[in-house]
Motif scaffolding. Structure first.
Motif, short mmCIF file in Angstrom:
data_model
loop_
_atom_site.label_atom_id
_atom_site.label_comp_id
_atom_site.label_asym_id
_atom_site.label_seq_id
_atom_site.Cartn_x
_atom_site.Cartn_y
_atom_site.Cartn_z
N GLU A 84 0.83 -1.21 0.00
CA GLU A 84 0.00 0.00 0.00
C GLU A 84 0.87 1.26 0.00
N ARG A 85 1.91 1.26 0.83
CA ARG A 85 2.80 2.43 0.89
C ARG A 85 3.57 2.59 -0.42
N ALA A 86 3.98 1.48 -1.03
CA ALA A 86 4.68 1.53 -2.31
C ALA A 86 3.77 2.13 -3.39
N SER A 87 2.50 1.77 -3.36
CA SER A 87 1.54 2.30 -4.32
C SER A 87 1.39 3.81 -4.15
N ALA A 88 1.28 4.25 -2.90
CA ALA A 88 1.08 5.68 -2.63
C ALA A 88 2.29 6.52 -3.06
N ARG A 89 3.48 5.94 -3.04
CA ARG A 89 4.71 6.68 -3.36
C ARG A 89 5.25 6.36 -4.77
N TRP A 90 4.47 5.68 -5.59
CA TRP A 90 4.96 5.17 -6.86
C TRP A 90 5.59 6.25 -7.74
N THR A 91 4.94 7.37 -7.92
CA THR A 91 5.47 8.44 -8.79
C THR A 91 6.82 8.94 -8.28
N ILE A 92 6.93 9.13 -6.97
CA ILE A 92 8.19 9.57 -6.37
C ILE A 92 9.27 8.51 -6.57
N THR A 93 8.90 7.26 -6.40
CA THR A 93 9.85 6.15 -6.53
C THR A 93 10.42 6.07 -7.94
N VAL A 94 9.56 6.13 -8.94
CA VAL A 94 10.02 6.03 -10.33
C VAL A 94 10.96 7.18 -10.67
N THR A 95 10.67 8.37 -10.16
CA THR A 95 11.54 9.52 -10.40
C THR A 95 12.88 9.34 -9.69
N ALA A 96 12.86 8.83 -8.47
CA ALA A 96 14.08 8.66 -7.68
C ALA A 96 14.95 7.51 -8.18
N LEU A 97 14.35 6.52 -8.83
CA LEU A 97 15.08 5.32 -9.26
C LEU A 97 14.86 5.03 -10.75
N PRO A 98 15.40 5.87 -11.62
CA PRO A 98 15.23 5.60 -13.05
C PRO A 98 16.03 4.35 -13.46
N GLU A 99 15.67 3.79 -14.60
CA GLU A 99 16.41 2.64 -15.12
C GLU A 99 17.89 3.00 -15.20
N GLY A 100 18.73 2.05 -14.83
CA GLY A 100 20.17 2.26 -14.83
C GLY A 100 20.73 2.69 -13.49
N SER A 101 19.86 3.07 -12.55
CA SER A 101 20.33 3.47 -11.22
C SER A 101 20.97 2.28 -10.51
N THR A 102 22.04 2.55 -9.78
CA THR A 102 22.67 1.54 -8.95
C THR A 102 22.10 1.66 -7.54
N VAL A 103 21.73 0.53 -6.95
CA VAL A 103 21.11 0.54 -5.63
C VAL A 103 21.76 -0.50 -4.73
N THR A 104 21.61 -0.28 -3.43
CA THR A 104 22.01 -1.24 -2.41
C THR A 104 20.79 -1.44 -1.52
N GLY A 105 20.64 -2.62 -1.00
CA GLY A 105 19.53 -2.89 -0.10
C GLY A 105 19.72 -4.23 0.57
N HIS A 106 18.70 -4.67 1.29
CA HIS A 106 18.79 -5.99 1.89
C HIS A 106 17.53 -6.79 1.58
N VAL A 107 17.72 -8.09 1.51
CA VAL A 107 16.65 -9.01 1.16
C VAL A 107 15.65 -9.07 2.31
N ILE A 108 14.37 -8.84 1.97
CA ILE A 108 13.31 -8.88 2.99
C ILE A 108 12.33 -10.02 2.76
N GLY A 109 12.47 -10.75 1.65
CA GLY A 109 11.61 -11.89 1.37
C GLY A 109 12.19 -12.72 0.25
N ARG A 110 11.91 -14.03 0.27
CA ARG A 110 12.42 -14.95 -0.75
C ARG A 110 11.28 -15.80 -1.28
N GLN A 111 11.30 -16.04 -2.56
CA GLN A 111 10.37 -16.95 -3.21
C GLN A 111 11.18 -17.74 -4.24
#
Length: 100
Positions: free
Chosen positions: A15-42
């Motif tokens: 739900e929070r990801a949906s509400a912030r989607w426009t901001i997220t896409v602007t902040a993370l355009p294709e080609g951006s390098t990111v770091t994070g941690h795994v929060i779920g596995r499938q």
């Protein structure tokens, strides 16, 4: 513990990801390098909480991981590149390049 898991509080995170989607896409355009941690596995890949960008759901599918590298465990720090955006479920598609 089951080897596969969904992110803790997954519905609220979505739900929070949906509400912030426009901001997220602007902040993370294709080609951006990111770091994070795994929060779920499938079996198809891992969900990643991306550092520095709140309420973002990253998904690295198994086909977008380094060849021969096992699926990272929950809590593993990973690095990758944004390879796309999936508006229907508000996820950032990632290609992993490294993990600690």
């Amino acid at each position: 513990m089951n080897e596969y898991s969904w992110p803790v509080d997954g519905e609220r995170l979505a739900e929070r990801a949906s509400a912030r989607w426009t901001i997220t896409v602007t902040a993370l355009p294709e080609g951006s390098t990111v770091t994070g941690h795994v929060i779920g596995r499938q079996p198809f890949g891992v969900f990643v909480e991306i550092a520095g960008v709140p309420d973002v759901v990253g998904l690295a599918e198994i086909t977008a991981m380094p060849h021969g590298v096992p699926l990272p465990l929950v809590g593993t720090v990973v690095r990758g590149t944004v390879i796309g955006h999936t508006p229907h479920n508000h996820q950032i598609r990632l290609r992993l390049v490294d993990q600690d």
